[in-house]
Design a protein around this motif. Structure first.
Motif, short mmCIF file in Angstrom:
data_model
loop_
_atom_site.label_atom_id
_atom_site.label_comp_id
_atom_site.label_asym_id
_atom_site.label_seq_id
_atom_site.Cartn_x
_atom_site.Cartn_y
_atom_site.Cartn_z
N ILE A 1 6.30 16.24 18.55
CA ILE A 1 4.84 16.27 18.87
C ILE A 1 4.38 15.04 18.46
N ALA A 2 3.69 14.59 19.57
CA ALA A 2 2.85 13.35 19.22
C ALA A 2 1.55 13.50 19.85
N VAL A 3 0.40 12.95 19.25
CA VAL A 3 -0.77 12.95 19.81
C VAL A 3 -1.72 11.67 19.73
N ALA A 4 -2.03 11.28 21.09
CA ALA A 4 -2.72 9.99 21.17
C ALA A 4 -4.21 10.21 21.77
N GLU A 5 -4.90 9.31 21.19
CA GLU A 5 -6.34 9.64 21.71
C GLU A 5 -6.87 8.13 22.09
N CYS A 6 -7.56 7.96 23.26
CA CYS A 6 -8.32 6.88 23.43
C CYS A 6 -9.98 7.41 23.75
N VAL A 7 -10.81 6.11 23.71
CA VAL A 7 -12.14 6.32 24.07
C VAL A 7 -12.38 5.84 25.41
N ALA A 8 -13.47 6.02 26.08
CA ALA A 8 -14.03 5.48 27.27
C ALA A 8 -14.08 3.93 27.19
N GLY A 9 -13.72 3.34 28.14
CA GLY A 9 -13.44 1.73 27.90
C GLY A 9 -12.06 1.27 28.22
N ASP A 10 -11.57 0.34 27.60
CA ASP A 10 -10.48 -0.12 27.48
C ASP A 10 -9.59 -0.16 26.29
N ASP A 11 -10.20 0.04 25.41
CA ASP A 11 -9.43 0.23 23.85
C ASP A 11 -8.07 0.74 24.12
N ALA A 12 -6.97 0.28 23.54
CA ALA A 12 -5.75 1.10 23.56
C ALA A 12 -5.79 2.29 22.80
N PRO A 13 -5.07 3.28 23.09
CA PRO A 13 -4.92 4.52 22.45
C PRO A 13 -4.37 4.47 21.38
N THR A 14 -4.57 5.48 20.23
CA THR A 14 -3.96 5.20 19.02
C THR A 14 -3.49 6.60 18.58
N LEU A 15 -2.47 6.77 17.89
CA LEU A 15 -1.92 7.97 17.35
C LEU A 15 -2.79 8.79 16.38
N ILE A 16 -2.86 10.18 16.41
CA ILE A 16 -3.41 10.84 15.56
C ILE A 16 -2.50 11.40 14.53
N ALA A 17 -2.79 10.91 13.31
CA ALA A 17 -1.86 11.36 12.20
C ALA A 17 -1.93 12.79 11.75
N PRO A 18 -0.74 13.35 12.03
CA PRO A 18 -0.65 14.72 12.04
C PRO A 18 -0.76 15.34 10.34
N PRO A 19 -1.30 16.50 10.19
CA PRO A 19 -1.46 17.07 8.84
C PRO A 19 -0.07 17.18 8.29
N GLY A 20 0.15 16.79 6.92
CA GLY A 20 1.25 17.01 6.28
C GLY A 20 2.60 16.08 6.78
N GLY A 21 2.34 14.93 7.65
CA GLY A 21 3.00 14.05 8.28
C GLY A 21 4.00 14.63 9.68
N ILE A 22 4.17 15.66 9.79
CA ILE A 22 4.74 16.22 11.04
C ILE A 22 3.66 17.41 11.80
N TRP A 23 3.42 17.27 12.91
CA TRP A 23 2.72 18.40 13.49
C TRP A 23 3.44 19.56 13.69
N SER A 24 2.46 20.87 13.52
CA SER A 24 3.16 21.95 14.06
C SER A 24 2.32 22.29 15.27
N ARG A 25 2.73 23.27 16.08
CA ARG A 25 2.06 23.53 17.26
C ARG A 25 0.73 24.26 16.97
N THR A 26 0.82 25.23 15.57
CA THR A 26 -0.52 25.84 15.42
C THR A 26 -1.44 24.86 14.83
N GLU A 27 -1.03 23.65 14.41
CA GLU A 27 -2.08 22.52 13.73
C GLU A 27 -2.67 21.89 14.97
N VAL A 28 -2.01 21.83 16.17
CA VAL A 28 -2.45 21.36 17.42
C VAL A 28 -3.55 22.25 18.01
N LEU A 29 -3.32 23.50 17.75
CA LEU A 29 -4.22 24.25 18.28
C LEU A 29 -5.60 24.35 17.63
#
Length: 289
Positions: free
Chosen positions: A30-58
């Protein structure tokens, strides 16, 4: 909904999630990336505890339900229905995708919103997990949006649960997540896009790769230079260096940048071949027009 209903400024943040249906509580896939409107590059969202769970994504998404956020998930939001008249023929009487999500959630006991045991319990009947289940071709049923001529990618059926390209486990785990998201966040095309708040769409990272100019069969980005080249092709600035260039991270980053650009295309919100029945029973991949 008229084509003009989705204003270019409707969403101000864009999230792409590379998903996983693996067993267990936490998932390196699981990897989560986010960007804002405009043209700045997306960045990864750091998962809680270092590795995402599906429940944490929810939980992460529910906490942002009121924000102008467009979220793309890389899994199939439903099983085929139109060509056979059932999602799981002989088992379910679900008449829309929401009912299927509820059914899968109620009949799954895997931890962390998983669905591996749901699939394994139905091998040979609905799902192909190996030669003992019969001829693989008998399981290769597709949704309408997956079987159109001229598409830039041909996703695997959700009934094929074996091999590196299979999407079955991720998709059925994803259906459990959608069941819990649905009361709070609009899920397109099952819901119309609301005037405010977050919305979720189904994406395929391979479509984002094609949109960035990567040729078929070369859609994975494993170097900083390759990722930057693809980002520039989507109108994005260069990314901040990553500690490692794994497929999950780079897929999510590129898909977020692609989603930001694609969200302004009216044709992607109103596919000409998506009927109301298809929209409610099978859904549609955002990016397939």
């Amino acid at each position: 909904m008229p084509r003009s209903a989705i204003a270019p400024e409707r969403f101000r943040r864009f999230v792409a999630i590379d998903w996983s249906g693996a067993k267990g509580k936490r998932h390196r896939g699981i990897a989560v990336a986010e960007c804002v409107a405009g043209d700045d590059a997306p960045t990864l969202i750091a998962p809680p505890g270092g590795i995402w769970s599906r429940t944490e994504v929810l939980r992460w998404l529910l906490a942002r339900a009121s924000e102008p956020l467009l979220i793309g998930f890389d899994f199939s939001f439903s099983a085929p229905f139109v060509t056979r008249g059932a999602h799981l023929p002989g088992e379910t009487d679900t008449r829309d995708a929401r009912a299927l999500w509820r059914y899968v959630d109620q009949h799954s006991d895997d931890e962390d919103l998983g669905a591996a045991r749901f699939i394994e319990a139905r091998r040979g009947r609905h799902f192909y997990l190996g030669a003992a289940d019969g001829a693989k071709r008998d399981f290769l049923h597709s949704r309408i949006c997956e079987s159109l001529d001229g598409q830039s990618t041909k996703p695997s059926t959700v009934y094929d649960a074996i091999g590196a390209a299979q999407v079955a486990k991720a998709s059925f785990a994803g259906m459990r997540l959608l069941h819990h998201l649905a009361p709070r966040i609009a899920i397109w095309p099952f819901d119309p896009v609301p005037p405010h708040g977050a919305a979720v769409v189904e994406i395929y990272t391979a479509i984002a790769a094609r949109g960035a100019g990567l040729r078929k069969g070369v859609s994975k980005l494993r170097t900083a230079a390759a990722l930057d080249e693809a980002l520039v092709a989507t109108g994005s600035k260069l990314h901040a260096p990553l500690s490692r260039y794994d497929d999950h991270s780079t897929d999510a980053i590129l898909a977020a940048a692609w989603l930001r650009r694609a969200a302004a295309r009216a044709d992607l919100w109103q596919p000409t071949r998506m009927t109301p029945k298809i929209a409610q029973t099978e859904g549609w991949t955002f990016g397939v027009s």
